[in-house]
Motif scaffolding. Structure first.
Motif, PDB file in Angstrom:
ATOM      1  N   TRP A   1      16.397  27.049  39.952  1.00 39.90           N
ATOM      2  CA  TRP A   1      17.339  27.605  40.916  1.00 39.90           C
ATOM      3  C   TRP A   1      18.746  27.667  40.314  1.00 39.90           C
ATOM      4  N   ALA A   2      19.158  26.628  39.621  1.00 44.80           N
ATOM      5  CA  ALA A   2      20.482  26.604  39.004  1.00 44.80           C
ATOM      6  C   ALA A   2      20.609  27.712  37.963  1.00 44.80           C
ATOM      7  N   ALA A   3      19.554  27.970  37.197  1.00 44.07           N
ATOM      8  CA  ALA A   3      19.584  29.040  36.205  1.00 44.07           C
ATOM      9  C   ALA A   3      19.732  30.396  36.886  1.00 44.07           C
ATOM     10  N   ALA A   4      19.025  30.581  38.004  1.00 38.05           N
ATOM     11  CA  ALA A   4      19.138  31.836  38.753  1.00 38.05           C
ATOM     12  C   ALA A   4      20.534  31.983  39.347  1.00 38.05           C
ATOM     13  N   TYR A   5      21.107  30.881  39.769  1.00 40.07           N
ATOM     14  CA  TYR A   5      22.451  30.934  40.339  1.00 40.07           C
ATOM     15  C   TYR A   5      23.479  31.314  39.282  1.00 40.07           C
ATOM     16  N   ARG A   6      23.322  30.795  38.071  1.00 40.42           N
ATOM     17  CA  ARG A   6      24.251  31.159  37.010  1.00 40.42           C
ATOM     18  C   ARG A   6      24.163  32.661  36.695  1.00 40.42           C
ATOM     19  N   LYS A   7      22.954  33.199  36.720  1.00 39.00           N
ATOM     20  CA  LYS A   7      22.784  34.642  36.503  1.00 39.00           C
ATOM     21  C   LYS A   7      23.456  35.447  37.613  1.00 39.00           C
ATOM     22  N   HIS A   8      23.311  34.950  38.849  1.00 34.17           N
ATOM     23  CA  HIS A   8      23.968  35.624  39.981  1.00 34.17           C
ATOM     24  C   HIS A   8      25.483  35.599  39.811  1.00 34.17           C
ATOM     25  N   GLN A   9      26.032  34.470  39.422  1.00 34.91           N
ATOM     26  CA  GLN A   9      27.478  34.364  39.210  1.00 34.91           C
ATOM     27  C   GLN A   9      27.930  35.326  38.134  1.00 34.91           C
ATOM     28  N   ALA A  10      27.143  35.462  37.066  1.00 30.93           N
ATOM     29  CA  ALA A  10      27.519  36.369  35.960  1.00 30.93           C
ATOM     30  C   ALA A  10      27.529  37.826  36.421  1.00 30.93           C
ATOM     31  N   ARG A  11      26.609  38.174  37.321  1.00 27.63           N
ATOM     32  CA  ARG A  11      26.548  39.550  37.804  1.00 27.63           C
ATOM     33  C   ARG A  11      27.724  39.903  38.695  1.00 27.63           C
ATOM     34  N   VAL A  12      28.157  38.945  39.499  1.00 29.58           N
ATOM     35  CA  VAL A  12      29.221  39.250  40.476  1.00 29.58           C
ATOM     36  C   VAL A  12      30.605  38.970  39.911  1.00 29.58           C
ATOM     37  N   ALA A  13      30.673  38.352  38.730  1.00 29.35           N
ATOM     38  CA  ALA A  13      31.986  38.021  38.140  1.00 29.35           C
ATOM     39  C   ALA A  13      32.755  39.287  37.749  1.00 29.35           C
TER      40      ALA A  13
END
Length: 340
Positions: free
Chosen positions: A328-340
């Protein structure tokens, strides 16, 4: 890819004891309404399960009416009821300004929050949805103050498609189904002997697990999961954590949200990673919409749309939740990178 099941509030895996009871019931040829030996054997299987359910729910056997599930049992509200805003959709479908019955969930399926049973009844009668509570927290219909209760077998390790309506002795209700007069005239139709046998066995095992303290261990695992999620995302909102100051919440349920990251997106991402979780209750999780329950609790739309539910079982291990938290944390980091 190995799978990790973390969606016990949607449905619990079938218990071996329930499966064994169902296989045994399959060998019974008779109709429970028949008076010959085969019919009496079928009737005995139903009554044995009725006693098991009654013992687990804390009521009298004659107060147990077998149904096709909790949703069917909720049809006792068909004339209209005053329904708590956070109640399950099965109850909410019968909400009306005026009603003889006040209906509420004892434990919320989405958040795990346990509700206070009102001391003063808003209506003449009180119905409790104990679908998520039975076998996980102490409960007895006899001392609950309720007049009616509903529950479902598959939430506690029994088969899908069977449940019960508990009716306080002496209370007169209209039949859920009209016909041959089975279930003391309250629900006609030949009883699902196989499902009912599995239901009874599952309730008995669930009660033993509760008494053995299995769910106290589950609560510790759940708390460790939330600590891991919080470490990865300090801004995460944990719904119901504050309930420990009141009646509390279910020991197995974690509902958390990160506004801006849709719940259904998280569910799909975790599914691809090998984890089964939910966004909202199972009955509404396939619909792309905000959680009605969270909105009723006062959360805004972005939060209500971003909540996910992770619900554990007695067999969930610390290794399971550690692997989930990492994915889940890995998926969250990917989400943060997309919206940054």
């Amino acid at each position: 890819m190995s799978r990790t099941y973390l969606d016990y509030n949607a449905t619990a895996p079938l218990l071996p004891e329930a499966g064994a009871a169902m296989l045994q019931a399959m060998e019974i040829a008779g109709n429970p309404s028949s008076v010959h030996a085969e019919g009496r054997a079928a009737k005995a299987a139903v009554e044995r399960a009725r006693a098991q359910v009654a013992a687990g729910v804390g009521c009298k056997p004659q107060e147990v009416v077998f149904t096709g599930g909790a949703t069917e049992a909720a049809q006792v509200l068909a004339g209209g009821a005053v329904v708590d805003p956070t109640a399950h959709d099965a109850l909410w479908a019968h909400n009306a300004p005026e009603g003889r019955i006040y209906a509420m969930g004892l434990a919320n399926s989405e958040t795990g929050v346990i509700s206070e049973v009102p001391q003063e009844r808003p209506c003449e009668l009180l119905l409790l949805d104990v679908t998520q509570a039975v076998g996980r927290i102490p409960f007895a219909f006899g001392w609950s103050g309720a007049d009616l209760a509903i529950l479902s077998a598959h939430k506690l390790g029994g088969p899908k498609g069977v449940g019960a309506l508990i009716v306080r002795e002496g209370l007169d209700i209209a039949p859920l189904l009209k016909g041959g007069g089975q279930e003391m005239g309250r629900r006609s139709g030949t009883e699902n002997v196989i499902g009912i046998a599995g239901f009874g066995a599952a309730v008995e095992v669930a009660q033993k697990r509760l008494e053995a303290g299995d769910w106290a261990r589950v609560a510790q695992v759940r708390d460790k999961l939330e600590a891991m999620v919080e470490e990865a995302a300090p801004e995460a909102i944990f719904v119901g954590q504050e309930a420990s100051d009141g009646p509390g919440r279910l020991p197995n349920t974690s509902c958390f949200a990160l506004p801006g990251w849709k719940g259904e997106t998280q569910v799909m991402s975790m599914d691809l990673a090998g984890f089964a979780i939910s966004a909202g209750s199972a009955c509404s999780s396939g619909k792309v919409k905000e959680s009605r329950v969270l909105r009723a609790m006062g959360f805004d739309e972005p939060t209500a749309r971003s909540a996910i539910r992770v619900s554990l079982g007695p067999d969930t291990t610390e290794e399971d939740i550690a692997r989930f938290a990492k994915s889940w944390a890995a998926a969250y980091r990917k989400h943060q990178a997309r919206v940054a």
